[in-house]
Enzyme design. Structure first.
Site, PDB file in Angstrom:
ATOM      1  N   ASN A  76       0.879  -1.164   0.000  1.00  0.00           N
ATOM      2  CA  ASN A  76       0.000   0.000   0.000  1.00  0.00           C
ATOM      3  C   ASN A  76       0.919   1.217   0.000  1.00  0.00           C
ATOM      4  OD1 ASN A  76      -1.787   2.036   0.488  1.00  0.00           O
ATOM      5  ND2 ASN A  76      -2.760   1.071   2.268  1.00  0.00           N
TER       6      ASN A  76
ATOM      7  N   ARG B  38      -2.514  -2.156  -3.503  1.00  0.00           N
ATOM      8  CA  ARG B  38      -3.753  -1.401  -3.317  1.00  0.00           C
ATOM      9  C   ARG B  38      -3.645  -0.161  -4.206  1.00  0.00           C
ATOM     10  NH1 ARG B  38      -5.232   2.914   1.091  1.00  0.00           N
ATOM     11  NH2 ARG B  38      -7.393   3.190   0.538  1.00  0.00           N
TER      12      ARG B  38
ATOM     13  N   HIS C  17     -13.015   2.375  -0.066  1.00  0.00           N
ATOM     14  CA  HIS C  17     -13.019   1.298   0.947  1.00  0.00           C
ATOM     15  C   HIS C  17     -13.656   0.022   0.379  1.00  0.00           C
ATOM     16  CE1 HIS C  17     -13.270   4.483   4.428  1.00  0.00           C
ATOM     17  NE2 HIS C  17     -12.006   4.122   4.235  1.00  0.00           N
TER      18      HIS C  17
ATOM     19  N   ARG D 139     -12.929  15.034   8.153  1.00  0.00           N
ATOM     20  CA  ARG D 139     -13.696  15.404   6.951  1.00  0.00           C
ATOM     21  C   ARG D 139     -15.158  15.628   7.315  1.00  0.00           C
ATOM     22  NH1 ARG D 139     -11.803  10.294   3.928  1.00  0.00           N
ATOM     23  NH2 ARG D 139      -9.572  10.706   3.753  1.00  0.00           N
TER      24      ARG D 139
ATOM     25  N   ARG E 139     -11.565   7.742  20.314  1.00  0.00           N
ATOM     26  CA  ARG E 139     -11.338   7.363  21.719  1.00  0.00           C
ATOM     27  C   ARG E 139     -11.362   8.590  22.621  1.00  0.00           C
ATOM     28  NH1 ARG E 139      -6.406   3.662  20.139  1.00  0.00           N
ATOM     29  NH2 ARG E 139      -6.380   5.406  18.718  1.00  0.00           N
TER      30      ARG E 139
ATOM     31  N   ASN F 115     -14.062  -1.438  17.492  1.00  0.00           N
ATOM     32  CA  ASN F 115     -13.677  -1.265  18.899  1.00  0.00           C
ATOM     33  C   ASN F 115     -14.603  -0.445  19.769  1.00  0.00           C
ATOM     34  OD1 ASN F 115     -11.106  -2.658  18.700  1.00  0.00           O
ATOM     35  ND2 ASN F 115     -10.497  -0.961  17.366  1.00  0.00           N
TER      36      ASN F 115
ATOM     37  N   GLU G   6      -8.242  -6.080   4.539  1.00  0.00           N
ATOM     38  CA  GLU G   6      -8.078  -5.707   3.139  1.00  0.00           C
ATOM     39  C   GLU G   6      -6.872  -6.386   2.511  1.00  0.00           C
ATOM     40  OE1 GLU G   6      -9.313  -1.182   2.988  1.00  0.00           O
ATOM     41  OE2 GLU G   6      -8.772  -1.824   4.994  1.00  0.00           O
TER      42      GLU G   6
HETATM   43  P1  ADP Z   1      -7.508   4.342   9.453  1.00  0.00           P
HETATM   44  O1  ADP Z   1      -8.798   4.733   8.796  1.00  0.00           O
HETATM   45  O2  ADP Z   1      -6.487   5.426   9.425  1.00  0.00           O
HETATM   46  O3  ADP Z   1      -7.012   2.977   9.060  1.00  0.00           O
HETATM   47  P2  ADP Z   1      -8.430   3.087  11.899  1.00  0.00           P
HETATM   48  O4  ADP Z   1      -9.302   2.122  11.149  1.00  0.00           O
HETATM   49  O5  ADP Z   1      -7.307   2.520  12.688  1.00  0.00           O
HETATM   50  O6  ADP Z   1      -7.874   4.255  10.999  1.00  0.00           O
HETATM   51  O7  ADP Z   1      -9.397   3.904  12.896  1.00  0.00           O
HETATM   52  C1  ADP Z   1      -8.921   4.941  13.678  1.00  0.00           C
HETATM   53  C2  ADP Z   1     -10.059   5.406  14.581  1.00  0.00           C
HETATM   54  O8  ADP Z   1     -10.451   4.297  15.403  1.00  0.00           O
HETATM   55  C3  ADP Z   1      -9.680   6.536  15.507  1.00  0.00           C
HETATM   56  O9  ADP Z   1     -10.729   7.484  15.556  1.00  0.00           O
HETATM   57  C4  ADP Z   1      -9.576   5.835  16.853  1.00  0.00           C
HETATM   58  O10 ADP Z   1      -9.870   6.681  17.932  1.00  0.00           O
HETATM   59  C5  ADP Z   1     -10.659   4.795  16.704  1.00  0.00           C
HETATM   60  N1  ADP Z   1     -10.546   3.751  17.721  1.00  0.00           N
HETATM   61  C6  ADP Z   1      -9.585   2.822  17.893  1.00  0.00           C
HETATM   62  N2  ADP Z   1      -9.812   2.090  19.010  1.00  0.00           N
HETATM   63  C7  ADP Z   1     -10.964   2.566  19.555  1.00  0.00           C
HETATM   64  C8  ADP Z   1     -11.735   2.265  20.712  1.00  0.00           C
HETATM   65  N3  ADP Z   1     -11.376   1.290  21.553  1.00  0.00           N
HETATM   66  N4  ADP Z   1     -12.863   2.976  20.947  1.00  0.00           N
HETATM   67  C9  ADP Z   1     -13.237   3.978  20.116  1.00  0.00           C
HETATM   68  N5  ADP Z   1     -12.558   4.313  19.011  1.00  0.00           N
HETATM   69  C10 ADP Z   1     -11.440   3.636  18.735  1.00  0.00           C
END
Ligand code: ADP
Length: 433
Positions: free
Chosen positions: A13, A97, A186, A247, A291, A341, A390
């Site tokens: 990627n 990708r 996506h 965004r 988070r 999560n 992915e």
């Molecule tokens: P990307 O789109 O850059 O691949 P990710 O899929 O890793 O990013 O998602 C990042 C987001 O996931 C962030 O907003 C992060 O706060 C959120 N995140 C990760 N773990 C948790 C959690 N336990 N609770 C809430 N949000 C979470």
């Protein structure tokens, strides 16, 4: 040529300032090694590499371009202390990708000069991504000449959308002239989690109506009817649809003209405002990280609470509209960093949807399992939280296409025809620790 399920595939990627990689053994779908070259183009780059057995290494380097980044990837895969191969020839194929396939690609393809020209032609649609994806391809061409390369597009899964879903209400001439339409992104993730949900439901995907929500820093949803993406929330660019980390998602287009006038912004500044300073960050004034939004909300911060409400309300609206678009819904899937999560986001997004047959079980929603059903036993609609993968889809598509090129009668794959590109055996995926 090796038997297809004995192949080892390098998945790349290539972004503007980073190259992520996974080296996957398709025999048992194990990730042999994975890593990241960060700060490509700068003198203080960092190579992070992790092997299947948990061995980890971090190297400071000067990686000024993608050619050098790929050299590092190969060097670390071959390294005596941290590597997993003895010779480059153990890399049977490379899967890339590629962000934008425009209307040229509705499925993954074996890369040749013509494909590279078409990816180049789509640079005007994805100026921030396709040039770097191409650099990755060219670097592999240089360092692994003769190794087959496959392009897997973020847009391909959505290419079967009907025109009434992909056209905007602007003069049709602009679609003809500048290809302005909804593409969606996506796609590999929406494909993977919808397939996985069908497997977990034990039903053929052709018979299912599934709504998928990929919620990461970028967020998008898709309506997957019979295995085909029939609508999706990101549009001409990844700016449309859900609220995201930075965004805005959906907004009245007139607002842009209004702000440009009132604030005296240039177009470049307006672009930055909508892509980098909006979303969770813009509303909370604090952070783009879900988070932190949740912990601030729990600590009583009103702006964080508003950001959370706008975020989850919009997901709920899209669930309703996609159920209407498909004439029903059998399953909803949450994935991506937030979707996988955050029980809070999942619960709030589904709250009030009991009339649709959606009911969440609080205990299941809070379970620590990675793959889980979070709906109650009586819920007509099954709701899942599933990790996306992915890289595995890219590796499987690469394997299938390379195999088909050597045995031309092989089956079709993930480009929107609803069929799995190979058996997705998620429970066996070992993500190297
Ligand atoms: P990307 O789109 O850059 O691949 P990710 O899929 O890793 O990013 O998602 C990042 C987001 O996931 C962030 O907003 C992060 O706060 C959120 N995140 C990760 N773990 C948790 C959690 N336990 N609770 C809430 N949000 C979470």
């Amino acid at each position: 040529m090796k038997k297809k399920d004995e192949m080892k595939v390098l998945v790349l990627n290539s972004g503007s300032s980073s190259v992520k990689y996974q080296f996957i053994d398709l025999k048992d779908q194990t990730v042999l090694a994975k890593g990241l070259i960060d700060r490509v183009g700068m003198s203080d780059s960092v190579v992070t590499h992790e092997r299947y057995d948990g061995d980890k290494v971090k190297i400071s380097a000067e990686v000024l371009d993608h050619q050098t980044a790929i050299e590092y990837v190969l060097a670390v895969l071959l390294s005596k202390n941290h590597g997993v191969i003895k010779d480059k020839s153990e890399i049977d194929a490379v899967g890339h990708r590629v962000v934008h396939g425009g209307e040229s690609f509705s499925e993954s393809v074996l890369i040749d000069e013509k494909v590279m020209d078409d990816v180049r032609e789509n640079i005007e649609l994805a100026p921030l991504h396709n040039p770097h994806n191409l650099r990755g391809i060219q670097a592999v061409l240089k360092h692994l000449p003769g190794t087959p390369q496959v392009a897997v597009f973020d847009t391909a899964f959505h290419q079967k959308m009907p025109p009434y879903a992909f056209l905007y209400g602007i003069p049709y001439l602009l679609y003809r002239r500048y290809k302005i339409r909804r593409y969606g992104f996506h796609g590999t993730s929406h494909f993977y989690v919808s397939q996985r949900a069908a497997e977990l439901l034990g039903k053929p995907i052709e018979k299912l109506k599934i709504i998928t929500a990929h919620l990461g820093n970028g967020c998008s949803m898709a309506a997957v009817n019979g295995g085909v993406s029939v609508d999706t929330s990101m549009g001409f660019t990844p700016l449309e649809g859900l609220l995201m980390g930075t965004r805005s998602g959906d907004l009245d287009p007139q607002i842009i003209l209004h702000i440009v006038g009132r604030e005296g912004l240039s177009l470049a500044e307006a672009n930055t405002l909508l892509n980098k300073h909006s979303g969770l960050l813009g509303i909370s004034g604090l952070t783009s990280d879900m988070r932190e939004i949740i912990s601030e909300k729990k600590a009583g911060n009103k702006q964080a609470e508003l950001a959370f409400e706008v975020f989850t309300y919009r997901i709920k609206k899209y669930i309703g509209s996609y159920a209407a678009a498909m004439g029903g819904v059998d399953a909803i899937v949450f994935t991506g960093g937030i979707g996988e999560n955050s029980p809070d986001v999942r619960a709030e997004s589904c709250k009030g949807l009991e009339f649709l047959g959606v009911s969440i079980d609080a205990e299941k929603n809070n379970s620590a399992d990675k793959e889980k059903v979070i709906s109650s036993d009586s819920s007509r609609v099954k709701v899942f939280a599933l990790p996306t993968n992915e890289e595995l889809v890219i590796a499987l598509d690469t394997m299938r296409i390379v195999d088909a090129a050597s045995h031309p009668s092989s089956a079709a794959g993930h480009g929107g025809d609803g069929k799995a590109s190979g058996e997705v055996r998620n429970e066996k995926v070992d993500s190297a620790g």
